[in-house]
Design a protein around this motif. Structure first.
Motif, mmCIF file in Angstrom:
data_model
loop_
_atom_site.group_PDB
_atom_site.id
_atom_site.type_symbol
_atom_site.label_atom_id
_atom_site.label_comp_id
_atom_site.label_asym_id
_atom_site.label_seq_id
_atom_site.Cartn_x
_atom_site.Cartn_y
_atom_site.Cartn_z
ATOM 1 N N LYS A 77 70.931 39.009 35.472
ATOM 2 C CA LYS A 77 69.845 39.873 35.014
ATOM 3 C C LYS A 77 69.374 40.774 36.146
ATOM 4 N N THR A 78 69.126 42.040 35.810
ATOM 5 C CA THR A 78 68.622 42.997 36.803
ATOM 6 C C THR A 78 67.123 42.809 36.966
ATOM 7 N N LYS A 79 66.696 42.696 38.208
ATOM 8 C CA LYS A 79 65.304 42.398 38.518
ATOM 9 C C LYS A 79 64.810 43.313 39.626
ATOM 10 N N SER A 80 63.592 43.834 39.478
ATOM 11 C CA SER A 80 63.008 44.705 40.492
ATOM 12 C C SER A 80 62.512 43.868 41.673
ATOM 13 N N THR A 81 62.589 44.432 42.874
ATOM 14 C CA THR A 81 62.061 43.736 44.053
ATOM 15 C C THR A 81 60.553 43.968 44.201
ATOM 16 N N ALA A 82 59.965 44.782 43.316
ATOM 17 C CA ALA A 82 58.531 45.075 43.397
ATOM 18 C C ALA A 82 57.723 43.794 43.243
ATOM 19 N N LYS A 83 56.684 43.684 44.047
ATOM 20 C CA LYS A 83 55.804 42.526 43.983
ATOM 21 C C LYS A 83 54.725 42.782 42.939
ATOM 22 N N LYS A 84 54.531 41.819 42.042
ATOM 23 C CA LYS A 84 53.532 41.959 40.989
ATOM 24 C C LYS A 84 52.336 41.056 41.288
ATOM 25 N N ARG A 85 51.156 41.644 41.331
ATOM 26 C CA ARG A 85 49.933 40.888 41.549
ATOM 27 C C ARG A 85 49.134 40.868 40.254
ATOM 28 N N GLN A 86 48.855 39.648 39.780
ATOM 29 C CA GLN A 86 48.103 39.485 38.545
ATOM 30 C C GLN A 86 46.619 39.360 38.885
ATOM 31 N N ILE A 87 45.820 40.321 38.441
ATOM 32 C CA ILE A 87 44.413 40.334 38.764
ATOM 33 C C ILE A 87 43.571 40.186 37.494
ATOM 34 N N TYR A 88 42.618 39.262 37.547
ATOM 35 C CA TYR A 88 41.672 39.062 36.457
ATOM 36 C C TYR A 88 40.265 39.315 36.997
ATOM 37 N N TYR A 89 39.452 40.072 36.273
ATOM 38 C CA TYR A 89 38.083 40.242 36.731
ATOM 39 C C TYR A 89 37.104 40.066 35.582
ATOM 40 N N ALA A 90 35.973 39.453 35.930
ATOM 41 C CA ALA A 90 35.007 39.000 34.941
ATOM 42 C C ALA A 90 33.978 40.072 34.618
ATOM 43 N N THR A 91 33.213 39.839 33.533
ATOM 44 C CA THR A 91 32.102 40.721 33.200
ATOM 45 C C THR A 91 31.090 40.673 34.339
ATOM 46 N N HIS A 92 30.174 41.587 34.345
ATOM 47 C CA HIS A 92 29.282 41.753 35.495
ATOM 48 C C HIS A 92 28.346 40.567 35.697
ATOM 49 N N ILE A 93 27.784 40.033 34.646
ATOM 50 C CA ILE A 93 26.898 38.879 34.808
ATOM 51 C C ILE A 93 27.701 37.633 35.181
ATOM 52 N N ASP A 94 28.900 37.476 34.584
ATOM 53 C CA ASP A 94 29.754 36.334 34.914
ATOM 54 C C ASP A 94 30.158 36.377 36.384
ATOM 55 N N THR A 95 30.472 37.580 36.879
ATOM 56 C CA THR A 95 30.861 37.744 38.279
ATOM 57 C C THR A 95 29.755 37.281 39.217
ATOM 58 N N GLN A 96 28.520 37.618 38.887
ATOM 59 C CA GLN A 96 27.410 37.228 39.763
ATOM 60 C C GLN A 96 27.151 35.722 39.720
ATOM 61 N N ILE A 97 27.381 35.096 38.581
ATOM 62 C CA ILE A 97 27.252 33.635 38.499
ATOM 63 C C ILE A 97 28.318 32.974 39.361
ATOM 64 N N TYR A 98 29.565 33.443 39.229
ATOM 65 C CA TYR A 98 30.645 32.905 40.061
ATOM 66 C C TYR A 98 30.334 33.108 41.543
ATOM 67 N N SER A 99 29.817 34.276 41.874
ATOM 68 C CA SER A 99 29.506 34.589 43.266
ATOM 69 C C SER A 99 28.415 33.674 43.806
ATOM 70 N N TYR A 100 27.383 33.419 43.002
ATOM 71 C CA TYR A 100 26.298 32.546 43.443
ATOM 72 C C TYR A 100 26.804 31.125 43.688
ATOM 73 N N TYR A 101 27.589 30.603 42.752
ATOM 74 C CA TYR A 101 28.075 29.231 42.899
ATOM 75 C C TYR A 101 29.058 29.116 44.067
ATOM 76 N N SER A 102 29.805 30.164 44.320
ATOM 77 C CA SER A 102 30.729 30.151 45.448
ATOM 78 C C SER A 102 29.996 30.261 46.771
ATOM 79 N N ASN A 103 29.175 31.292 46.899
ATOM 80 C CA ASN A 103 28.534 31.629 48.167
ATOM 81 C C ASN A 103 27.398 30.699 48.540
ATOM 82 N N GLN A 104 26.578 30.333 47.558
ATOM 83 C CA GLN A 104 25.354 29.593 47.853
ATOM 84 C C GLN A 104 25.459 28.087 47.675
#
Length: 487
Positions: A77-104
């Motif tokens: 099978k032919t395959k590209s050498t390109a590196k694929k990065r899978q990125i997921y990002y949360a809604t704005h309020i969810d992001t701040q909850i994750y940030s608080y639990y991580s940081n604080q």
């Protein structure tokens, strides 16, 4: 010693999502909400948005044709050498909850766990704020220099660079939950309701493909989002249900183990990196114990990249231990194709090193430098990794090409008038790709290169980018001549 102030956990994001953006004016409300265990324990986390970032990498030589290409053939099978990065990002309020639990909450407890045992904190380098003592924190260049300096002092040695296969995608949920309890305290038998809800949102996450969103709203390219004046993709929760829930665009956690059970967490949330770190806490302890039992050896882990420096006679023992313990303790695997071994030898007469890469068949390739955290090291000097340097020049040339095309289009529209504005504007290119943009707030690649040269006390790094100004201007001149654009 002056230590740089820790970043605040509340950092509003500018991207468009299901829910409206937050601003610094919303801080009081968000703080009250994120710090309330009652609110977080019943909070309904919304789907993440998923996008795939492709990074073009190296060219390979076809063994039959001898041609270089960005594609390889594996198992027919032919395959590209390109590196694929899978990125997921949360809604704005969810992001701040994750940030608080991580940081604080979780990060201080994890740091306390690391500090209990001498040398353990030095082993874990990624996703942490480690001060240099000069109003800044350590980065890749500092961590790489520590490894290279150790090799220089040790002299003859073996170096192994190992990579954990599909790290975030393969985290075992039961082990993650156990380690989460351990971080909270040895007497914690079950996760508190608020922590359990956060944990559940990451192991049972759902997501929407960015490509589906673009199709839904007839947006041709993701860059067009910057020109939109909308606050969010959905006006309210009913709009969200109508456009995404009822249309079946919401997908579930795609990661499964051999038994078909869910595994893994999304990479990209403010909490994911910290979870990945304390997931490997027991593994790091075991490897450190093995390292300390050897003669003058070193172990460092940057996320899923591991490096070990040791005597040649200990190399196989330590590699076997890493492979067995990552499987037994973490239910993970080492990516054998990405595992690299090197042998450094020091000439006692002239104090210069020679290095060779050890192949899987027992043979070796001479003069192949060690690659680690974006740098190459042959025992004598440190250089920027050639692939990252090539990536910088590709981006610069692409930037010129895009601006030249825009100037050409402007020239076509203004044929009846003097095409005074139909030119390649150099200022933006200089800020992004030349030394003139080095001291901007965000800087550019040359900022990184010059800083690395200073940290490592390695003038050869500056030499690698010494022609950047000439190459950039030659590229601009080439398109000006090609499209007959004014200077």
């Amino acid at each position: 010693m002056h230590v740089k102030k820790k970043k605040h956990w509340y950092r509003p994001k500018g991207y468009e999502h299901i829910t409206p953006r937050l601003s610094f004016d919303d801080y009081k409300f968000v703080k009250s909400y994120a710090t309330s265990t009652n609110e977080v324990s019943k909070h309904a986390f919304l789907p993440l948005i998923h996008s795939t970032i492709k990074e073009r990498r190296y060219k390979v030589v076809d063994s039959k044709t001898g041609r270089r290409s960005h594609k390889i053939v594996e198992k027919g099978k032919t395959k590209s050498t390109a590196k694929k990065r899978q990125i997921y990002y949360a809604t704005h309020i969810d992001t701040q909850i994750y940030s608080y639990y991580s940081n604080q909450i979780l990060s201080p407890k994890y740091e306390k766990m690391l500090s209990v045992r001498p040398n353990l904190s030095d082993c874990v380098t990624a996703y942490r704020r480690i001060p240099t003592g000069n109003d800044s924190n350590k980065g890749n260049a500092h961590f790489a220099k520590e490894v290279f300096d150790f090799i220089k002092l040790k002299g003859d040695c073996a170096v192994m660079v190992l990579d954990i296969s599909k790290f975030f995608d393969s985290l075992d949920h039961s082990i993650l939950k156990k380690m989460w309890r351990k971080v909270l305290g040895d007497n914690v038998i079950t996760l508190p309701k608020d922590h359990y809800n956060v944990y559940k949102s990451l192991i049972n996450f759902s997501y929407i493909e960015m490509s589906d969103i673009l199709d839904k709203y007839d947006i041709k390219h993701i860059k067009e989002l910057r020109r939109r004046n909308s606050s969010s993709f959905c006006a309210d929760i009913e709009d969200f249900k109508k456009n995404f829930v009822e249309t079946g665009l919401i997908k579930k956690n795609p990661f499964k183990n051999k038994s078909g059970k869910p595994q893994g967490i999304p990479q990209g949330t403010p909490l994911s990196a910290l979870l990945a770190n304390f997931y490997l806490f027991e593994f790091d302890n075991i490897v450190l114990s093995a390292i300390e039992s050897c003669n003058n050896a070193l172990y460092r882990r940057y996320s899923d990249d591991l490096v070990i420096v040791c005597d040649k006679k200990d190399a196989q023992y330590l590699q076997n231990l890493v492979m067995s313990e990552i499987s037994n303790k973490c239910n993970l695997l080492i990516h054998l194709d990405k595992t690299k071994k090197y042998v450094f030898e020091k000439d006692k007469k002239n104090n210069e090193f020679s290095v060779k890469q050890i192949l899987k068949n027992g043979g070796f390739k001479p003069n192949i430098p060690l690659e680690y955290l974006g740098f190459e090291f042959d025992g004598n000097r440190i250089l920027l990794k050639s692939s990252s340097l090539s990536k910088y020049y590709r981006k610069a040339k692409r930037g010129v090409r895009i601006r030249a095309w825009r100037a050409l289009e402007a020239k076509k529209k203004k044929r009846r008038k003097p095409a005074t504005n139909a030119k390649i504007y150099r200022q933006g290119l200089y800020k992004s790709f030349s030394h003139l943009g080095r001291n901007r707030k965000r800087g550019n690649y040359l900022t990184y290169a010059y800083r690395a040269a200073e940290i490592m006390n390695e003038p050869a790094i500056k030499g690698q980018v010494s022609n950047s100004w000439k190459i950039l201007n030659n590229q601009i001149d080439r398109y000006q001549k090609k499209y007959r654009l004014p200077k």
